[in-house]
Design a protein around this motif. Sequence first.
Motif, PDB file in Angstrom:
ATOM      1  N   PRO A   4      26.822  23.223  43.597  1.00 42.52           N
ATOM      2  CA  PRO A   4      27.913  23.034  42.633  1.00 42.52           C
ATOM      3  C   PRO A   4      29.050  22.208  43.223  1.00 42.52           C
ATOM      4  CG  PRO A   4      27.224  25.338  42.747  1.00 42.52           C
ATOM      5  CD  PRO A   4      26.560  24.636  43.893  1.00 42.52           C
ATOM      6  N   ALA A   5      29.805  21.606  42.352  1.00 40.86           N
ATOM      7  CA  ALA A   5      30.937  20.794  42.792  1.00 40.86           C
ATOM      8  C   ALA A   5      32.130  21.686  43.125  1.00 40.86           C
ATOM      9  CB  ALA A   5      31.324  19.790  41.709  1.00 40.86           C
ATOM     10  N   ALA A   6      32.950  21.224  44.062  1.00 41.35           N
ATOM     11  CA  ALA A   6      34.163  21.951  44.424  1.00 41.35           C
ATOM     12  C   ALA A   6      35.168  21.874  43.280  1.00 41.35           C
ATOM     13  CB  ALA A   6      34.766  21.367  45.695  1.00 41.35           C
ATOM     14  N   GLY A   7      35.983  22.935  43.169  1.00 43.95           N
ATOM     15  CA  GLY A   7      37.003  22.981  42.131  1.00 43.95           C
ATOM     16  C   GLY A   7      38.393  23.067  42.726  1.00 43.95           C
ATOM     17  N   GLU A   8      39.305  23.683  41.973  1.00 49.13           N
ATOM     18  CA  GLU A   8      40.667  23.852  42.459  1.00 49.13           C
ATOM     19  C   GLU A   8      40.701  24.920  43.559  1.00 49.13           C
ATOM     20  OE1 GLU A   8      43.261  22.063  41.550  1.00 49.13           O
ATOM     21  OE2 GLU A   8      42.045  20.875  40.147  1.00 49.13           O
ATOM     22  N   TYR A   9      41.638  24.763  44.493  1.00 46.93           N
ATOM     23  CA  TYR A   9      41.736  25.696  45.612  1.00 46.93           C
ATOM     24  C   TYR A   9      42.617  26.883  45.238  1.00 46.93           C
ATOM     25  CZ  TYR A   9      39.543  22.208  48.601  1.00 46.93           C
ATOM     26  OH  TYR A   9      38.648  21.325  49.155  1.00 46.93           O
ATOM     27  N   PHE A  10      42.229  28.063  45.736  1.00 42.69           N
ATOM     28  CA  PHE A  10      42.976  29.289  45.489  1.00 42.69           C
ATOM     29  C   PHE A  10      42.710  30.259  46.627  1.00 42.69           C
ATOM     30  CE2 PHE A  10      38.831  29.698  43.505  1.00 42.69           C
ATOM     31  CZ  PHE A  10      38.407  30.963  43.890  1.00 42.69           C
ATOM     32  N   ILE A  11      43.450  31.360  46.651  1.00 41.16           N
ATOM     33  CA  ILE A  11      43.271  32.404  47.665  1.00 41.16           C
ATOM     34  C   ILE A  11      42.538  33.570  47.011  1.00 41.16           C
ATOM     35  CG2 ILE A  11      44.435  34.009  49.226  1.00 41.16           C
ATOM     36  CD1 ILE A  11      46.741  32.042  49.363  1.00 41.16           C
ATOM     37  N   ASP A  12      41.431  34.000  47.617  1.00 47.66           N
ATOM     38  CA  ASP A  12      40.643  35.071  47.024  1.00 47.66           C
ATOM     39  C   ASP A  12      41.163  36.436  47.477  1.00 47.66           C
ATOM     40  OD1 ASP A  12      39.755  35.434  49.617  1.00 47.66           O
ATOM     41  OD2 ASP A  12      37.645  35.030  49.183  1.00 47.66           O
ATOM     42  N   ASP A  13      40.436  37.506  47.074  1.00 47.14           N
ATOM     43  CA  ASP A  13      40.881  38.866  47.376  1.00 47.14           C
ATOM     44  C   ASP A  13      40.922  39.150  48.874  1.00 47.14           C
ATOM     45  OD1 ASP A  13      40.943  39.131  44.688  1.00 47.14           O
ATOM     46  OD2 ASP A  13      39.173  40.422  44.526  1.00 47.14           O
ATOM     47  N   ALA A  14      40.118  38.438  49.650  1.00 47.74           N
ATOM     48  CA  ALA A  14      40.091  38.656  51.104  1.00 47.74           C
ATOM     49  C   ALA A  14      41.130  37.823  51.833  1.00 47.74           C
ATOM     50  CB  ALA A  14      38.701  38.351  51.650  1.00 47.74           C
ATOM     51  N   GLY A  15      41.940  37.075  51.100  1.00 52.54           N
ATOM     52  CA  GLY A  15      42.961  36.250  51.730  1.00 52.54           C
ATOM     53  C   GLY A  15      42.435  34.939  52.274  1.00 52.54           C
ATOM     54  N   LEU A  16      41.274  34.483  51.823  1.00 51.57           N
ATOM     55  CA  LEU A  16      40.685  33.224  52.266  1.00 51.57           C
ATOM     56  C   LEU A  16      40.852  32.161  51.192  1.00 51.57           C
ATOM     57  CD1 LEU A  16      37.355  34.590  53.793  1.00 51.57           C
ATOM     58  CD2 LEU A  16      39.446  33.960  55.023  1.00 51.57           C
ATOM     59  N   ILE A  17      40.944  30.935  51.621  1.00 50.40           N
ATOM     60  CA  ILE A  17      41.093  29.821  50.691  1.00 50.40           C
ATOM     61  C   ILE A  17      39.707  29.432  50.175  1.00 50.40           C
ATOM     62  CG2 ILE A  17      41.871  27.444  50.412  1.00 50.40           C
ATOM     63  CD1 ILE A  17      43.857  27.945  52.671  1.00 50.40           C
TER      64      ILE A  17
END
Length: 545
Positions: free
Chosen positions: A256-269
């Motif tokens: 899959p193609a990369a999307g917008e960046y965000f921080i997940d529940d584990a604190g990782l980008i």
Amino acid sequence: VGGDQPVPGFNLNVNGGRSGSTSILADGVNNTGVGLARAVMSFTPETVQEFTVQTSAYSAEFGNTGGGVINATTKSGTNNFNGVALWYHRNPKTAASPYRIGTGPRPPGNLRYNQVSITAGGPVYLPRFGEGGPTWYDGHDKTFFFFAYEPRWRRDFLTVSTLLPTAAQRAGDFRNLVRTASGFLPAEVSAQFPVQGASIGPADIYRQFNLVGGRLVPIVLGAGQTFPQFSNNGQLNVIPSEFLDPNALRLLEFLPAAGEYFIDDAGLIRNQTIQRFVQQDETRYTLRLDHSINNNQKVNFRYTVTPAIGVRGFASEVNGNSAAYSDAKQVLLAFNSILTPTMVNHLRLNYTRGVFSEDFSPEFSINGGRNLATQLGLPSLTSGGIALFQYDSDQGGNAFSNIGSSGSTNNFNVEERFNINDIVYLTRGDMTWKTGVDLSHARLNVVPFFAASGGRWTFRSFQTNINRSTGNQNSVGGNSFASLLIGVPDRVDVRPLLLDYNYRWNSGALFVQNDWKVRPNLTLNLGLRYSLQYPRTEKNNLQGV
């Protein structure tokens, strides 16, 4: 999604027994799997007349269990016609969205579930044609039937996050990247998240090979030398197009193609949210016939079929692709005879067959499906299947950023059990005697095919770091996705041949059980069982399935 395995009855712990040590019965006959101690046949509540669980102090009849004894007795027809039709449904439209933390999107409700049960039972009427026109056989008080059709469909998914390569990385451009605890990030994304995007080491990639005649030839380093950085037209950290492996570029179609960046529940980008799905389809068919020969003799017959398949995957048709297949059949024929007012005999003949496999979806099934490996020119021992290409360990992603599929549990299991069970019940005053014999012939055919359908290819940063060092990767550069693009794996697991294991067990048991009611509130139980088992294993080499 965790309940996507059609293996009912497994991992039960009864009376302190270990998982897999429970004896599972159906209408009093052995319903325990030969290879995996699961319930070969499963029934819904609309099919079960009685369900019992014995945890201790059970008769010598059940002396082959290390935990408990579970017995399901199926329904039979009666003198009246009866039936049930029901539909149980769950829909994400009426479910609340799961709660989550982090800056990513909130996942939607996911479970869509349908369970249908249609049962019918009653006396048997059969046409009989003769002189005087058609007449009918009336089964009242004599012959009865019970039939159940019970399909179940389940669609579910879990929402997970991962870090995927950018469009520039997919083209071989690794400029302006920062190595972080979350993985490799563009410099502007690292600056956007200064805490989570902090650098933990160099992100340069190095060329360890020369291209000679279309082949990669390793560069031999001298003392104190290091490999040169990849460059293209003076641009460092860019892989020239002639170094890009054609098969690797074809694999990118499934990423899959990369999307917008965000921080997940584990604190990782992360830059992509993926649905890890499961589709489970299961149907149960049960037909039971009961017939009274006379007041002292009765016979019953049951035939049950339970085909099921659970398909799992994420992000594309090949990534994480796997399927658990279950196709079981059971035939039971039982004779119950009243020999004297104090003596009863129960004879049961049983045949059970189950085909269980951990495979791929029907499209890529190793028997008759597509084979992604052969399409890529890779060796494969199976006619269908998928290979696995892993680069997550050094990239900072997770299993959901890998391409393809493979599991250490991939296998075919075909198991059969032939069983004769005869018990005589005798009552003498306050004593009840029970004696019997149990004879069984069990077969198990296992074909493990892990790494047989193209293998497992693991890519690490070692093949693109500064000195091919396996030490601290954060200090020597390298990128596992770059190693994938040039087609140089760190490890390849490929099965050289398939082994067909055939197991056979002949077992027999004799038992005597005495229950003596000494006083109204005191009963003494004494049982003796003698069992004998003769196993045999045969192994044959195969080149394919």
